[in-house]
Write a protein that holds these residues in place. Structure first.
Motif, PDB file in Angstrom:
ATOM      1  N   LEU A   1      -0.821  53.612  83.385  1.00 25.52           N
ATOM      2  CA  LEU A   1      -2.031  54.405  83.209  1.00 25.52           C
ATOM      3  C   LEU A   1      -2.710  54.692  84.548  1.00 25.52           C
ATOM      4  CD1 LEU A   1      -3.629  52.610  80.105  1.00 25.52           C
ATOM      5  CD2 LEU A   1      -2.360  54.776  80.130  1.00 25.52           C
ATOM      6  N   ALA A   2      -2.183  54.132  85.626  1.00 29.58           N
ATOM      7  CA  ALA A   2      -2.779  54.336  86.949  1.00 29.58           C
ATOM      8  C   ALA A   2      -2.754  55.811  87.329  1.00 29.58           C
ATOM      9  CB  ALA A   2      -2.017  53.522  87.994  1.00 29.58           C
ATOM     10  N   PRO A   3      -3.707  56.241  88.149  1.00 32.47           N
ATOM     11  CA  PRO A   3      -3.682  57.629  88.621  1.00 32.47           C
ATOM     12  C   PRO A   3      -2.527  57.845  89.583  1.00 32.47           C
ATOM     13  CG  PRO A   3      -5.367  56.382  89.774  1.00 32.47           C
ATOM     14  CD  PRO A   3      -4.838  55.474  88.707  1.00 32.47           C
ATOM     15  N   SER A   4      -2.009  59.071  89.612  1.00 32.20           N
ATOM     16  CA  SER A   4      -0.943  59.398  90.561  1.00 32.20           C
ATOM     17  C   SER A   4      -1.082  60.848  90.999  1.00 32.20           C
ATOM     18  CB  SER A   4       0.440  59.166  89.941  1.00 32.20           C
ATOM     19  OG  SER A   4       0.652  59.979  88.806  1.00 32.20           O
ATOM     20  N   VAL A   5      -0.714  61.093  92.236  1.00 34.25           N
ATOM     21  CA  VAL A   5      -0.835  62.429  92.800  1.00 34.25           C
ATOM     22  C   VAL A   5       0.032  63.405  91.996  1.00 34.25           C
ATOM     23  CG1 VAL A   5       0.984  61.982  94.508  1.00 34.25           C
ATOM     24  CG2 VAL A   5      -0.698  63.798  94.913  1.00 34.25           C
ATOM     25  N   GLY A   6      -0.569  64.503  91.551  1.00 30.88           N
ATOM     26  CA  GLY A   6       0.162  65.511  90.799  1.00 30.88           C
ATOM     27  C   GLY A   6       0.740  65.005  89.489  1.00 30.88           C
ATOM     28  N   LEU A   7       0.251  63.883  88.995  1.00 29.39           N
ATOM     29  CA  LEU A   7       0.806  63.223  87.810  1.00 29.39           C
ATOM     30  C   LEU A   7       2.308  62.960  88.004  1.00 29.39           C
ATOM     31  CD1 LEU A   7      -0.239  62.097  85.139  1.00 29.39           C
ATOM     32  CD2 LEU A   7       0.439  64.227  84.031  1.00 29.39           C
ATOM     33  N   SER A   8       2.639  62.524  89.225  1.00 29.04           N
ATOM     34  CA  SER A   8       4.044  62.322  89.581  1.00 29.04           C
ATOM     35  C   SER A   8       4.590  60.975  89.111  1.00 29.04           C
ATOM     36  CB  SER A   8       4.209  62.419  91.101  1.00 29.04           C
ATOM     37  OG  SER A   8       3.385  61.465  91.754  1.00 29.04           O
ATOM     38  N   GLU A   9       3.725  60.003  88.844  1.00 31.93           N
ATOM     39  CA  GLU A   9       4.136  58.671  88.401  1.00 31.93           C
ATOM     40  C   GLU A   9       5.326  58.151  89.227  1.00 31.93           C
ATOM     41  OE1 GLU A   9       2.952  58.397  83.769  1.00 31.93           O
ATOM     42  OE2 GLU A   9       4.708  59.634  84.168  1.00 31.93           O
TER      43      GLU A   9
END
Length: 212
Positions: free
Chosen positions: A46-54
């Motif tokens: 659930l952590a944030p990630s740049v561009g929703l790149s996970e």
């Protein structure tokens, strides 16, 4: 959907969670239930990630052969680190327990896919390091979730990352970030062990804004 309202009692408990999150080196040997480990992984994602790149990649290390190789990697690096200290510092360093590799029932390596297809490059053109920072956010989220469940986590940073990657046979574009010991802590404290052992103290100046 209406956003939840977080009560004062919840916020007080959250402050306690931040305070009691510790880098654990002393573990009990009984395993954490598999369902709980999976829940912690799901929460970490659930952590944030740049561009929703996970870009995070969590790797369970269960092989005794690979665990032994990681333990030897740590021992060599720790011996080299000791030679960098002298006098009282060397004696104090030698007494510190810096890894829970011998007791922690679970060992988890965390890698970052530095150029993931997911996210399509959004937000990474000028700051490609944001993929690594995103993966570190996932580690921290895992850490907090584990603490809330009474599970301890120790981040072993005294390792040769290239050797660790070879030991675990990971793709070349996956950057080694962390080796985590996970299990129930043998003891708990609301202050860092390094502080309790007199290695270093928190600096109140770090709690102040720098104004420009």
């Amino acid at each position: 959907m209406t956003a939840p309202l977080f009560s004062p009692s919840f916020r007080a408990s959250l402050d306690q969670l931040f305070t009691w999150r510790r880098d654990v080196r002393h573990f009990r040997t009984e395993p954490v239930p598999e369902a709980l480990l999976l829940r912690l992984l799901e929460t970490a994602c659930l952590a944030p990630s740049v561009g929703l790149s996970e870009p995070w990649r969590f790797v369970r290390v269960d092989s005794p052969v690979r665990r032994t190789a990681i333990r030897e990697n740590f021992s060599r690096c720790n011996a080299e680190a000791l030679t960098g200290h002298s006098g009282d510092n060397a004696q104090r360093y030698a007494t510190l327990k810096l890894a829970g590799l011998d007791d922690a029932p679970h060992q988890i390596a965390v890698f970052c896919d530095t150029n993931p297809a997911q996210g399509r490059g959004l937000g990474r053109g000028t700051m490609p390091e944001t993929t690594v920072w995103s993966a570190v956010m996932a580690i921290h989220t895992f850490w907090l979730a584990a603490t809330a469940e009474g599970v301890g986590l120790g981040w072993v940073s005294i390792l040769d990352p290239a050797e660790a990657s070879r030991t675990l046979c990971m793709p070349p574009d996956w950057q080694f970030l962390a080796y985590l010991c996970v299990g129930y802590p043998a003891e708990q404290a609301d202050t860092p062990e390094l502080e309790r052992r007199g290695w270093e103290q928190r600096n109140p100046a770090r709690r102040q804004w720098i104004n420009r």
